[in-house]
Design a protein around this motif. Structure first.
Motif, PDB file in Angstrom:
ATOM      1  N   SER A 138      44.802   0.205  43.748  1.00 46.46           N
ATOM      2  CA  SER A 138      44.727   1.127  42.618  1.00 46.46           C
ATOM      3  C   SER A 138      43.341   1.165  42.009  1.00 46.46           C
ATOM      4  N   SER A 139      42.402   0.359  42.520  1.00 48.66           N
ATOM      5  CA  SER A 139      41.018   0.339  42.025  1.00 48.66           C
ATOM      6  C   SER A 139      40.139   1.205  42.920  1.00 48.66           C
ATOM      7  N   ARG A 140      39.599   2.265  42.367  1.00 50.11           N
ATOM      8  CA  ARG A 140      38.790   3.176  43.179  1.00 50.11           C
ATOM      9  C   ARG A 140      37.541   2.504  43.764  1.00 50.11           C
ATOM     10  N   PRO A 141      36.728   1.750  42.997  1.00 52.38           N
ATOM     11  CA  PRO A 141      35.552   1.116  43.606  1.00 52.38           C
ATOM     12  C   PRO A 141      35.914   0.173  44.745  1.00 52.38           C
ATOM     13  N   VAL A 142      37.003  -0.575  44.596  1.00 44.76           N
ATOM     14  CA  VAL A 142      37.425  -1.480  45.660  1.00 44.76           C
ATOM     15  C   VAL A 142      37.870  -0.689  46.889  1.00 44.76           C
ATOM     16  N   ALA A 143      38.582   0.415  46.662  1.00 45.44           N
ATOM     17  CA  ALA A 143      39.004   1.253  47.783  1.00 45.44           C
ATOM     18  C   ALA A 143      37.805   1.813  48.535  1.00 45.44           C
ATOM     19  N   VAL A 144      36.784   2.240  47.808  1.00 39.24           N
ATOM     20  CA  VAL A 144      35.574   2.774  48.452  1.00 39.24           C
ATOM     21  C   VAL A 144      34.911   1.699  49.305  1.00 39.24           C
ATOM     22  N   ALA A 145      34.810   0.478  48.778  1.00 33.82           N
ATOM     23  CA  ALA A 145      34.181  -0.605  49.526  1.00 33.82           C
ATOM     24  C   ALA A 145      34.950  -0.904  50.808  1.00 33.82           C
ATOM     25  N   PHE A 146      36.266  -0.984  50.719  1.00 34.18           N
ATOM     26  CA  PHE A 146      37.068  -1.240  51.916  1.00 34.18           C
ATOM     27  C   PHE A 146      36.989  -0.074  52.901  1.00 34.18           C
ATOM     28  N   SER A 147      36.900   1.170  52.388  1.00 33.22           N
ATOM     29  CA  SER A 147      36.916   2.334  53.279  1.00 33.22           C
ATOM     30  C   SER A 147      35.698   2.375  54.202  1.00 33.22           C
ATOM     31  N   GLU A 148      34.648   1.643  53.851  1.00 31.16           N
ATOM     32  CA  GLU A 148      33.451   1.601  54.694  1.00 31.16           C
ATOM     33  C   GLU A 148      33.626   0.694  55.906  1.00 31.16           C
ATOM     34  N   VAL A 149      34.674  -0.143  55.883  1.00 29.00           N
ATOM     35  CA  VAL A 149      34.851  -1.086  56.987  1.00 29.00           C
ATOM     36  C   VAL A 149      36.229  -0.998  57.640  1.00 29.00           C
TER      37      VAL A 149
END
Length: 439
Positions: A224-235
């Motif tokens: 539910s955390s957008r910044p965390v989702a963005v970080a994971f989406s890169e890998v």
């Protein structure tokens, strides 16, 4: 914590230096890798190492500087093999804070499911039997969201038969599921290759890093955390989803809730529709303790219910039966309150879904919160009120006492109710989860 770290939030370490926030992660442990290969014996470990080396929250230079026993071992290899299980600190707070700020403004790449994926999935939603009651609420919300979208749902925990799990599984709060009770038995390649991790711990908390090495071995991530989702989406495949708050009959009766020791024998809710001006219900922390101590005189002018539970203290309220009823008690209080004061656990912002949405919005109560990370579904000034910490009580007083403030509260309560009942948004969230499960 490095002695030259002089940052902004006013906590002090034992040297008197100002530090960003009081994390209790381990620094140098003095442990050296042994012949035991740890997590490196898993086939998924090589995937996790590659992902961690590209994961922006991780800092190889910080990790090597913080731990002088790595020798020639690569920091990412050491963390996946040993450091995660040893709960070693993986980055200094300033790096995490800077990364959160950068990621907040970056887009999140969408993921599309396979074209040959079935229209109706059988999905296992797993949560530890020893999880915090509020995390079990999250698992029910995810299950409800997917069930309403037409999928078949199996609710289970770490005591379930591993071999009988369905093809598509969501593991809620992996920092608890894979480490409590029988959870460690599930850390195996055939489970992790298809595992979708619903990460609930914020990136600056030690719980996030304690399970990161296992999360990176999974197939995909929901948060539910957008910044965390963005970080994971890169890998790896990753999405940002706020779960449904529509109840599906899993909630105890109102009569059972009123038997809880925090409510038993009281009838203040019979005096008026919303007899409480404001409330807070959550775990104690130094940041929250300072806030409520500082503003206790002003808050005492209002009818309020403020409960700060010490998570490390023995349960004084009747054992595990009553401990598990905490979410229902919070729901009951929200239904009879005008405002929720949302104070974060520490100085870092975070969007507390279970408090702002699952307690306040669904019950027509207005959340007045410290700044949160933005989420597309819910916006400050429209679905909840937001203000800096030192002006939070003043905003609450304006909302309660001023005519314009009361009008604003009515509009926000209505907007919140409309948002959580938006079936289009609900269907879009369910589709995103189905896509990431079948990527």
């Amino acid at each position: 914590m490095p002695p030259n770290l002089i940052e902004i939030f006013g906590c002090r370490n034992h040297r008197g230096s100002r530090v960003m926030f009081p994390l209790k992660w381990k620094g140098r442990t003095g442990k050296k890798p042994t012949r035991n290969r740890g997590r490196l014996s898993l086939q998924r470990a090589s995937i996790a190492i590659d992902r961690l080396s590209r994961f922006r929250f991780f800092s190889a230079s910080d990790y090597r500087a913080l731990h002088d026993d790595l020798g020639m071992m690569d920091p990412a290899v050491h963390f996946i093999g040993y450091g995660g299980d040893e709960r070693r600190k993986a980055a200094i707070p300033t790096h995490i804070a800077r990364t959160l700020g950068i990621l907040q403004a970056e887009p999140l790449a969408p993921y599309r499911g396979r074209k040959d994926a079935p229209q109706v999935l059988t999905i296992g939603v797993f949560v530890s039997s020893l999880s915090d009651p509020f995390l079990r609420e999250t698992s029910y919300a995810i299950a409800t969201l997917m069930r309403r979208a037409g999928h078949q749902i199996i609710m289970a925990d770490e005591k379930s038969e591993i071999e009988e799990r369905p093809r598509h599984c969501i593991y809620v709060a992996p920092h608890e599921f894979f480490f409590l009770g029988n959870g460690p038995a599930w850390v195996r390649d055939d489970v992790l290759i298809d595992a979708c991790m619903y990460c609930t711990a914020p990136a600056h908390r030690s719980e996030f890093w304690h399970s990161l090495h296992v999360v990176l071995m999974g197939q995909s991530v929901i948060t539910s955390s957008r910044p965390v989702a963005v970080a994971f989406s890169e890998v790896m495949p990753s999405i940002n989803v706020i779960p449904s708050v529509v109840r599906d009959g899993t909630m105890p009766s109102e009569t059972a809730t009123l038997e809880h020791p925090l409510l038993s024998g009281q009838r203040w809710w019979e005096d008026a529709e919303r007899p409480l001006d404001l409330y807070f219900f959550g775990s104690a922390s130094p940041h929250r303790a300072r806030f409520f101590a500082k503003h206790s005189d002003r808050l005492s002018n209002y009818d309020s219910f403020i409960y700060l539970k010490k998570s490390t203290s023995p349960n004084k309220t009747g054992g595990t039966h009553f401990a598990g009823a905490f979410p229902q008690v919070a729901q009951h209080i929200a239904r009879h309150s005008r405002l929720l004061i949302n104070v974060h656990r520490d100085e870092f912002p975070y969007f507390e879904w279970h408090r702002i949405v699952d307690q306040a919005m669904i019950n027509g109560c207005v959340a007045v919160s410290e700044p949160c990370f933005l989420t597309p579904e819910f916006q400050p000034g429209i679905h909840y009120l937001e203000e800096e910490t030192h002006r939070l009580v003043a905003l609450a007083e304006w909302a309660l006492n001023d005519a314009d403030g009361r009008d604003m509260m009515a509009a926000i309560a209505a907007a919140g109710q409309a948002a959580i009942r938006d079936r289009r948004s609900e269907r879009a969230s369910a589709q995103m989860i189905a896509d990431v499960l079948t990527t």
